[in-house]
Design a protein around this motif. Structure first.
Motif, short mmCIF file in Angstrom:
data_model
loop_
_atom_site.label_atom_id
_atom_site.label_comp_id
_atom_site.label_asym_id
_atom_site.label_seq_id
_atom_site.Cartn_x
_atom_site.Cartn_y
_atom_site.Cartn_z
N THR A 1 37.61 55.75 33.57
CA THR A 1 38.98 55.25 33.89
C THR A 1 39.87 56.56 34.02
OG1 THR A 1 38.98 53.84 32.55
CG2 THR A 1 41.62 54.34 33.58
N ILE B 1 37.19 58.98 36.98
CA ILE B 1 37.05 59.12 38.64
C ILE B 1 38.18 58.88 39.00
CG2 ILE B 1 36.99 56.97 40.13
CD1 ILE B 1 34.85 55.01 38.04
N PRO B 2 39.27 58.95 38.77
CA PRO B 2 40.38 59.39 39.71
C PRO B 2 40.51 61.16 39.57
CG PRO B 2 41.70 58.18 38.03
CD PRO B 2 39.62 58.26 37.93
N GLU B 3 39.82 61.76 38.58
CA GLU B 3 39.79 62.97 38.91
C GLU B 3 38.86 63.85 40.23
OE1 GLU B 3 41.81 66.58 37.50
OE2 GLU B 3 42.42 64.15 37.74
N LYS C 1 37.71 62.29 42.14
CA LYS C 1 38.26 61.93 43.68
C LYS C 1 38.64 62.21 43.67
CE LYS C 1 39.68 57.19 44.89
NZ LYS C 1 39.54 55.76 43.98
N ARG C 2 39.84 63.08 43.29
CA ARG C 2 40.71 64.26 43.65
C ARG C 2 40.04 64.79 44.52
NH1 ARG C 2 44.74 67.65 41.43
NH2 ARG C 2 43.39 67.31 39.11
N SER D 1 31.48 59.48 46.72
CA SER D 1 31.70 58.22 45.73
C SER D 1 30.16 57.30 45.17
CB SER D 1 32.91 56.58 46.51
OG SER D 1 31.59 56.57 47.64
N TYR E 1 30.04 59.55 41.77
CA TYR E 1 31.31 59.43 41.21
C TYR E 1 30.82 58.74 39.97
CZ TYR E 1 34.85 58.14 44.08
OH TYR E 1 35.24 57.39 44.62
N ALA F 1 37.05 51.62 39.88
CA ALA F 1 36.85 52.46 41.36
C ALA F 1 36.78 50.98 42.53
CB ALA F 1 35.58 53.47 41.39
#
Lengths: 433, 178
Positions: free
Chosen positions: A126, A129-131, A133-134, A139, A142, A392
């Motif tokens: 949680t 993954i957003p980090e 992706k940024r 994909s 990660y 994701a």
């Protein structure tokens, strides 16, 4: 009918019940009861069964289960995962693939206070993954690194599969926990090497993030001290012989609650959720262990495990050959079966064989957990992959499965190392008090 | 079949309230257990005053923690099941299989609960008790804790009965599932 044949038929019947979606504990219990009735008659079968539920529910060793679960649950709701990930990112984020490496470190640290790989994968995923992706990470990389990284929680103590293994074999929970530390650390290191090697070869997979100053690096460590202190108290106390596993779990649960309060992340809603999660897991474990004890009583009365162990010892196959066959079976079962189910089904059969071959039971516990970890990320039943696709949502499941391939390779490498050098797992428990 | 609908509704509400109450007690006991074990460690490690019967106290508390949540866990469908083959069935077959599975579970759990109740009576007759004094209560009889486990299994059996009746209410008609 030959009792051994009855035992084999009992296994098949139990699998059929499971496939018809009967809860696993009940499938084991119903098949075990009917098998015992066939062998001994109604009266004896029911008399044998009547004492099992109380014995399972009142087992002292089992009391570690809800306490370790509540400890992990408090820490999950305390949101320590962001602190762990931030520390990893500060130290490694500037390298190629650094965020994926930081994810592995955060999974290892979270695993040191949480005994569930699924919880570790969700919690770290949680945040991580957003980090990733940024920063434009691939994909497959990660999702793969989080799904695989979560499995470390099963090897680094406290660990639920080790507790289940101990309950079924009578081995020491403390020794199993300690045996998992070095292999767990090696696994984290291998999981750090993978993204580094991949991104050095192809930097577009995971570009380097912004570099941080030494001061930022040191400051980031401030967020991980509660986790480290808790790990040292819980596992150190166990290692030094100050606590039993149950006591270390209770101290850990109390400590985790204090961390939650001190970080000002305590709310009654979170507290209630933690308790509900714990109650659910404890009941789930109770039903499975109850069923497995009934089924084991049946299997033992068929003399199937002893006959198998005797048969294997008369084979011309070397011990390592038998071990490889067992590991291959675990690999296949892990693909289609939950870890708990795999444990209660296979350990009563394979454990006597392994000990008859002269293998160390603590060492085999570590080998077993590594196989269970592989099962958590291999298709079609890779539970960690399922939970990561929930985090994701835009990444197709087949991409996550492709992403975990290098990590499965690393785990197989660890397995080979453990077979060649058993001391990797045994050096610490052998000097334990 | 209106009566079956009423039975379904009644059983659903009954099992909801009973299993949830049992679960609350189990969760409260988890907290008591943490306090008890932590205080025991502190007494022993810091004040060198080990408490008598602490292992037996934990064993007794565990009967509530483990067993009393099983009904609620089934109510929220929290027990582990394998969906691999089941998901390939059509909705009609799924419901028929569910009914059969719930019925078998109900019969098995009822039989088990009954046998554990009988065992509790045997234990009571034999005056079995804890081996050492459990502070602050002293020597405790074991039979009530057998009853505690039996009661939890009876609640689980009741939840399976409710699930069975519910699956009957929603069984497909002869023309197949809609």
């Amino acid at each position: 009918m030959n009792p051994i044949l009855v035992g084999a038929l009992g296994f098949i019947f139990m699998f059929v019940l499971m496939l018809f979606r009967m809860p696993i504990g009940l499938s084991l219990g119903v098949a075990g009861l009917l098998g015992t009735v066939y062998l001994r008659g109604w009266e004896k079968a029911f008399n044998l069964m009547a004492g099992i539920p109380y014995n399972v529910a009142s087992s002292y060793d089992m009391s570690a289960i809800p306490l370790f679960v509540i400890m992990a649950s408090f820490l999950f709701y305390a949101e320590i995962s962001s602190n762990l990930y931030d520390a990893g990112r500060a130290w490694l984020g500037g390298l190629k693939g650094g965020l994926a490496m930081a994810t592995s470190v955060a999974c290892g640290l979270f695993g040191a206070v949480c005994g569930s790989s699924i919880v570790a994968a969700i919690t770290i995923g949680t945040v991580a993954i957003p980090e990733m992706k940024r920063f434009g990470y691939n994909s497959k990389l990660y999702t793969g690194c989080v799904a695989a990284g979560g499995t470390v929680a099963d090897l680094i103590p406290p660990s639920m599969p080790f507790i289940f293994y101990a309950l079924l074999t009578g081995e020491s929970i403390g020794k199993l926990f300690i045996a998992g530390i070095i292999p767990g650390v090696i696994q984290v290191i291998l999981f750090m090497i993978i993204p580094f090697a991949m991104c050095t070869r192809n930097p577009s997979l995971g570009p380097a993030g912004p570099r941080t100053s030494l001061k930022q690096k040191v400051v980031s460590l401030k967020g991980i001290w509660p986790t480290l202190v808790l790990f040292i108290v819980v596992i150190g106390g166990l290692y030094a012989g100050i606590f039993t596993a149950t006591e270390s779990a209770a101290v850990g649960a109390g400590g985790a609650l204090l961390i939650m309060i001190s970080m000002k992340r305590f709310t009654f809603k979170k507290f209630g959720e933690s308790l509900l999660d714990t109650g659910k897991f404890a009941s789930m474990a109770f039903l499975i262990l109850l069923g497995s004890m009934i089924f084991n009583a049946f299997i033992v009365s068929t003399r199937l495990p002893n006959t198998l162990a005797l048969w294997v010892s008369t084979l011309q196959l070397p011990a390592i050959g038998v071990l490889i066959v067992i590991l291959a079976i675990y690999f296949i079962l892990g693909c289609v079966m939950d870890v708990m189910a795999m444990t209660v089904l296979t350990i009563p059969i394979f454990f006597p064989i392994i000990t008859a071959l002269g293998y160390d039971p603590i060492w085999f516990g570590v080998i077993f957990v590594v196989m269970a970890e592989i099962g958590l990320i291999t298709p079609p039943m890779g539970m960690n992959v399922y939970v990561i696709t929930g985090v994701a949502k835009d990444v197709p499941m087949q991409d996550v499965f492709k992403g975990i391939f290098p990590y499965v390779g690393a785990m197989l490498l660890l397995l080979i190392a453990l077979i060649i050098w058993p001391d990797i797992a045994l050096v610490l428990p052998n000097v334990m008090k | 079949m209106r009566w079956l609908n009423r039975v379904d509704h009644f059983l659903d509400r009954l099992t909801f309230h009973i299993s949830r109450s049992f679960n609350f007690v189990a969760l409260a006991v988890v907290l008591i257990m943490i306090l008890y074990v932590v205080s025991d460690v502190i007494m022993r490690a810091v004040f060198h005053m080990p408490r008598m019967g602490s292992i037996e106290a934990v064993n007794i508390l565990m009967t509530v923690v483990f067993a009393w949540g099983v009904g609620w866990t089934q109510k929220v469908k929290g027990h582990i099941v394998i969906d691999l083959l089941f998901n390939k069935f059509g909705p009609g077959i799924q419901r028929v299989v569910n009914s059969a599975v719930y019925f078998i579970c109900f019969v098995f759990m009822s039989a088990l609960a009954w046998k554990v109740f009988l065992k509790a009576m045997e234990v009571k007759a034999s005056n079995m008790a804890t081996l050492s004094k459990v502070q602050p209560f002293g020597i405790l009889p074991i039979w009530p804790f057998h009853d505690i486990v039996a009661l939890s299994l009876a609640v689980l059996a009741l939840v399976f009965l409710a699930d069975f009746v519910h699956s009957l209410v929603h069984l497909p008609s002869r023309g197949g599932a809609k």
